[in-house]
Design a protein around this motif. Structure first.
Motif: not given
Length: 112
Positions: A21-27, A79-83
């Motif tokens: 995801c290029p915009v880190d929109c996953f929670y 919470p947002n997740t980026v990894a």
């Protein structure tokens, strides 16, 4: 337009989609992910990365409209997740199981 995570992510939560995801929109919730509809840029790169095939455009006519609302609601609470994290050890057993939402959806947040 946006993409939404649907029922088959419940208890699968593979998280391959998060990595691309290029915009880190996953929670992240306790047992599934959601996409923040106001952050998603509708690029669709997450769709082919999902082993559970649980991500769809919100315009998909076969999609139950409550998934957009669920993604919106819980993206504001979790919470947002980026990894990419580790999927549950029994994720493969849950992949494709029908009717998971009513009995297995967990509204508790996961670890971001």
């Amino acid at each position: 337009m946006t993409h939404v995570v649907t029922e088959n992510c419940i208890k699968c939560k593979y998280m391959d989609c998060v990595e691309v995801c290029p915009v880190d929109c996953f929670y992240v919730g306790e047992n599934m992910l959601v996409i923040h509809p106001d952050e998603c840029i509708d690029c669709g790169v997450c769709v082919p990365e999902c082993p559970a095939e649980a991500i769809f455009p919100d315009t998909d006519t076969a999609l139950d409209s409550h998934w957009l609302e669920l993604n919106r609601k819980f993206a504001g609470l979790w919470p947002n997740t980026v990894a990419k994290g580790e999927p549950p050890s029994d994720a493969d057993a849950w992949n494709g199981m029908p009717n998971k939402f009513a009995e297995h959806f967990n509204p508790e947040p996961g670890e971001g």
